[in-house]
Design a protein around this motif. Structure first.
Motif, PDB file in Angstrom:
ATOM      1  N   SER A   8     -24.153  48.607 -27.824  1.00 19.97           N
ATOM      2  CA  SER A   8     -23.949  49.533 -28.943  1.00 19.97           C
ATOM      3  C   SER A   8     -25.274  49.857 -29.618  1.00 19.97           C
ATOM      4  O   SER A   8     -26.065  48.963 -29.910  1.00 19.97           O
ATOM      5  CB  SER A   8     -22.987  48.927 -29.958  1.00 19.97           C
ATOM      6  OG  SER A   8     -22.750  49.869 -30.984  1.00 19.97           O
ATOM      7  N   GLU A   9     -25.488  51.141 -29.850  1.00 18.16           N
ATOM      8  CA  GLU A   9     -26.739  51.546 -30.522  1.00 18.16           C
ATOM      9  C   GLU A   9     -26.552  51.678 -32.024  1.00 18.16           C
ATOM     10  O   GLU A   9     -27.495  51.981 -32.745  1.00 18.16           O
ATOM     11  CB  GLU A   9     -27.236  52.851 -29.916  1.00 18.16           C
ATOM     12  CG  GLU A   9     -27.836  52.579 -28.545  1.00 18.16           C
ATOM     13  CD  GLU A   9     -28.169  53.821 -27.770  1.00 18.16           C
ATOM     14  OE1 GLU A   9     -28.240  54.895 -28.370  1.00 18.16           O
ATOM     15  OE2 GLU A   9     -28.355  53.674 -26.551  1.00 18.16           O
ATOM     16  N   ILE A  10     -25.315  51.459 -32.478  1.00 11.88           N
ATOM     17  CA  ILE A  10     -25.063  51.534 -33.931  1.00 11.88           C
ATOM     18  C   ILE A  10     -24.156  50.374 -34.342  1.00 11.88           C
ATOM     19  O   ILE A  10     -23.491  49.766 -33.504  1.00 11.88           O
ATOM     20  CB  ILE A  10     -24.363  52.861 -34.325  1.00 11.88           C
ATOM     21  CG1 ILE A  10     -23.047  53.036 -33.523  1.00 11.88           C
ATOM     22  CG2 ILE A  10     -25.271  54.057 -34.121  1.00 11.88           C
ATOM     23  CD1 ILE A  10     -22.156  54.129 -34.066  1.00 11.88           C
ATOM     24  N   ASP A  11     -24.163  50.075 -35.665  1.00 10.04           N
ATOM     25  CA  ASP A  11     -23.142  49.183 -36.208  1.00 10.04           C
ATOM     26  C   ASP A  11     -21.813  49.926 -36.166  1.00 10.04           C
ATOM     27  O   ASP A  11     -21.775  51.138 -36.393  1.00 10.04           O
ATOM     28  CB  ASP A  11     -23.437  48.868 -37.681  1.00 10.04           C
ATOM     29  CG  ASP A  11     -24.511  47.811 -37.836  1.00 10.04           C
ATOM     30  OD1 ASP A  11     -24.815  47.121 -36.842  1.00 10.04           O
ATOM     31  OD2 ASP A  11     -25.052  47.687 -38.948  1.00 10.04           O
ATOM     32  N   HIS A  12     -20.746  49.194 -35.908  1.00  7.14           N
ATOM     33  CA  HIS A  12     -19.433  49.823 -35.907  1.00  7.14           C
ATOM     34  C   HIS A  12     -18.483  49.061 -36.805  1.00  7.14           C
ATOM     35  O   HIS A  12     -18.213  47.920 -36.537  1.00  7.14           O
ATOM     36  CB  HIS A  12     -18.866  49.886 -34.488  1.00  7.14           C
ATOM     37  CG  HIS A  12     -17.777  50.893 -34.396  1.00  7.14           C
ATOM     38  ND1 HIS A  12     -16.481  50.595 -34.701  1.00  7.14           N
ATOM     39  CD2 HIS A  12     -17.818  52.210 -34.083  1.00  7.14           C
ATOM     40  CE1 HIS A  12     -15.763  51.694 -34.567  1.00  7.14           C
ATOM     41  NE2 HIS A  12     -16.533  52.680 -34.183  1.00  7.14           N
TER      42      HIS A  12
ATOM     43  N   GLU B 161     -18.408  45.335 -38.828  1.00 10.31           N
ATOM     44  CA  GLU B 161     -17.329  44.336 -38.706  1.00 10.31           C
ATOM     45  C   GLU B 161     -16.744  44.305 -37.288  1.00 10.31           C
ATOM     46  O   GLU B 161     -16.426  43.251 -36.747  1.00 10.31           O
ATOM     47  CB  GLU B 161     -16.220  44.659 -39.718  1.00 10.31           C
ATOM     48  CG  GLU B 161     -15.073  43.671 -39.716  1.00 10.31           C
ATOM     49  CD  GLU B 161     -14.028  44.001 -40.793  1.00 10.31           C
ATOM     50  OE1 GLU B 161     -14.400  44.124 -41.964  1.00 10.31           O
ATOM     51  OE2 GLU B 161     -12.846  44.132 -40.424  1.00 10.31           O
ATOM     52  N   ASN B 162     -16.620  45.463 -36.660  1.00 10.64           N
ATOM     53  CA  ASN B 162     -16.089  45.505 -35.289  1.00 10.64           C
ATOM     54  C   ASN B 162     -17.153  45.112 -34.276  1.00 10.64           C
ATOM     55  O   ASN B 162     -16.876  44.392 -33.318  1.00 10.64           O
ATOM     56  CB  ASN B 162     -15.596  46.911 -34.951  1.00 10.64           C
ATOM     57  CG  ASN B 162     -14.475  47.341 -35.861  1.00 10.64           C
ATOM     58  OD1 ASN B 162     -13.734  46.499 -36.368  1.00 10.64           O
ATOM     59  ND2 ASN B 162     -14.352  48.631 -36.092  1.00 10.64           N
ATOM     60  N   LEU B 163     -18.335  45.622 -34.503  1.00  9.83           N
ATOM     61  CA  LEU B 163     -19.413  45.421 -33.530  1.00  9.83           C
ATOM     62  C   LEU B 163     -20.743  45.699 -34.210  1.00  9.83           C
ATOM     63  O   LEU B 163     -20.867  46.666 -34.955  1.00  9.83           O
ATOM     64  CB  LEU B 163     -19.217  46.439 -32.394  1.00  9.83           C
ATOM     65  CG  LEU B 163     -19.892  46.148 -31.082  1.00  9.83           C
ATOM     66  CD1 LEU B 163     -19.287  44.906 -30.449  1.00  9.83           C
ATOM     67  CD2 LEU B 163     -19.704  47.337 -30.143  1.00  9.83           C
ATOM     68  N   LYS B 164     -21.738  44.834 -33.939  1.00 10.26           N
ATOM     69  CA  LYS B 164     -23.068  45.060 -34.521  1.00 10.26           C
ATOM     70  C   LYS B 164     -23.946  45.801 -33.517  1.00 10.26           C
ATOM     71  O   LYS B 164     -23.765  45.654 -32.304  1.00 10.26           O
ATOM     72  CB  LYS B 164     -23.738  43.717 -34.855  1.00 10.26           C
ATOM     73  CG  LYS B 164     -22.977  42.874 -35.855  1.00 10.26           C
ATOM     74  CD  LYS B 164     -23.843  42.547 -37.047  1.00 10.26           C
ATOM     75  CE  LYS B 164     -23.113  41.932 -38.212  1.00 10.26           C
ATOM     76  NZ  LYS B 164     -21.674  41.831 -38.174  1.00 10.26           N
ATOM     77  N   LYS B 165     -24.883  46.570 -34.050  1.00 10.26           N
ATOM     78  CA  LYS B 165     -25.888  47.221 -33.205  1.00 10.26           C
ATOM     79  C   LYS B 165     -26.503  46.183 -32.265  1.00 10.26           C
ATOM     80  O   LYS B 165     -26.845  45.089 -32.703  1.00 10.26           O
ATOM     81  CB  LYS B 165     -26.957  47.826 -34.109  1.00 10.26           C
ATOM     82  CG  LYS B 165     -28.047  48.537 -33.387  1.00 10.26           C
ATOM     83  CD  LYS B 165     -29.041  49.142 -34.345  1.00 10.26           C
ATOM     84  CE  LYS B 165     -30.216  49.644 -33.523  1.00 10.26           C
ATOM     85  NZ  LYS B 165     -31.218  50.282 -34.304  1.00 10.26           N
TER      86      LYS B 165
END
Ligand code: AMP
Ligand code: MG
Length: 407
Positions: free
Chosen positions: A46-50, A144-148
């Motif tokens: 992931s390239e962004i926080d999600h 919270e779902n996924l970090k960069k």
């Protein structure tokens, strides 16, 4: 050449031959829009926080401190896609919609259903009171779902939900394995294409359309080359082209012991190295596998259930492996509804059945089945039972692992 091979061993041998094709095929980058059913060939990060910012999970009021006595002044309203710069005092709230960013300093969101309208203050600003106490903050924190930098997706055959995940992570393009080019050839003097009037002693070609569809569903770029009679010259002409132009050739019919089963000898005449011919498997005993430097060749016996099962068990894992994906059949554990019995036990046997849920869990029932010419059984079958070498029956009530054959 290997004979009477156990199907598990046969699969191992087949998969050993996938590496070179995987290397030859390589990858390509395509738009996400075209990625359904393709093999994502590397891990995606992931390239962004999600989500990228802390956001509200509810329509309601963002507060600093919550209690049921305060008359809160509503200082601003913020919808999804906008943001509020308000810095809240204890007696102030921001009206907030689901998906909107949480204002600086807010500790939680009181859902609108648990508030009451308390009229207006002297300046005409709306007042609200909180009627019930929230147990949670109703905030979805940034990342919270996924970090960069965390794993978004492992290599796999892409399903619609994977495409959603990639899009949420901001991916517009993705690296996928190039598709192996598969050609399908039906053989037999008796075989005619659907759409023509059926002549005496002839049957319609079901294997050609079915195997082409199976290969496409397995992620390959599959083409049907047509029906070829059981004649040496006709077979030679079609197979020369097939071997020259495709990565994988899937034939049906003409691989058994009959006088007109010419496929294995014609293949060998064309330089195909035979790897095995003959498996300890039912259906699929005469199955042939061989290769040239550039093409892998599967010769499947012509009975339609046989081609279906052999493709599922042997060809599909090969196609996936050529794209760098390990194929793991979807299995279910179920209670056998009726005894499963057979005469011989010298082959591993795949038998069709149906899977249903009842009050005790999953129940698997064998379907009436008279052998591998009975293609119509596949209309109802959603599972395959597997009987092992030496196993002549499985008692009613036994817990069995069944293979799901409908997505
Ligand atoms: P073979 O493997 O050529 O001995 O064929 C075994 C049986 O499958 C025969 O009854 C064939 O008529 C039937 N069969 C072979 N090819 C096809 C096909 N393409 N579609 C439907 N049935 C087939
Ligand atoms: Mg035949």
């Amino acid at each position: 050449m290997l004979k009477n091979l156990h199907p598990d061993k046969a699969l191992e041998v087949i998969l050993e031959n996938a590496h070179s094709l995987r290397l030859k095929l390589g990858d390509e980058t395509i738009s996400l829009e075209n990625a359904l059913g393709r093999a994502a060939s590397r891990k995606m990060i992931s390239e962004i926080d999600h989500p990228p910012f802390a956001k509200s999970a509810m329509d309601g009021f963002a507060y600093r401190t919550a209690d049921q006595q305060t008359f809160y002044r509503v200082v601003e309203s913020v919808q999804a896609g906008s943001f509020s710069d308000a810095s809240l005092h204890d007696d102030e709230v921001v009206r907030i919609m689901t998906g909107a960013p949480i204002p600086e300093g807010a500790a939680g969101v009181q859902r609108v259903e648990w508030t009451t309208d308390a009229g207006k203050d002297e300046q005409g600003r709306s007042l609200v009171r909180f009627s019930l106490k929230e147990k949670i903050t109703n905030i979805i924190e940034a990342g919270e779902n996924l970090k960069k930098g965390e794993l978004l997706l492992t290599p796999r055959m892409l399903q619609p939900q994977d495409i959603g995940i990639l899009a949420a992570g901001g991916c517009a393009r993705i690296d996928v394995a190039k598709q192996p080019r598969v050609c399908v050839v039906s053989t037999g003097n008796e075989i005619m294409a659907a759409g023509q009037k059926l002549a005496k002693a002839r049957i319609y070609d079901s294997n050609g359309p079915q195997l082409t569809a199976q290969a496409r569903q397995a992620g390959a770029d599959a083409h049907f080359l047509g029906i070829v009679p059981d004649e040496r010259s006709a077979l030679l002409a079609v197979l020369i082209k097939a071997l020259a132009e495709y990565d994988i050739l899937v034939l049906s019919g003409g691989v058994s012991m009959g006088d007109f089963d010419l496929v294995p000898s014609v293949l060998q005449e064309l330089g195909v190295e035979p790897i095995f011919h003959n498996l300890a498997m039912r259906p699929g005993k005469p199955t042939f596998f061989g290769k040239t430097d550039t093409c892998a060749v599967f010769g499947l016996p012509g009975n339609p259930v046989s081609t279906f099962v052999n493709f599922e068990v042997l060809v599909k894992p090969f196609i996936h492996a050529c794209m760098g994906i390990e194929y793991k059949p979807r299995m279910a554990r179920a209670r056998l509804a009726r005894e499963l019995a057979r005469k011989g036990s010298d082959r591993v046997e795949f038998l069709p059945g149906i899977l249903e849920a009842d009050e005790f869990g999953l129940r698997a029932s064998p379907l009436p089945y008279h052998g591998s010419s009975m293609i119509t059984v596949l209309e109802r079958a959603d599972i395959l039972f597997r009987m092992e070498l030496g196993q002549s029956s499985i008692p009613e009530g036994a817990i069995v692992d069944v293979r799901l054959i409908r997505p």
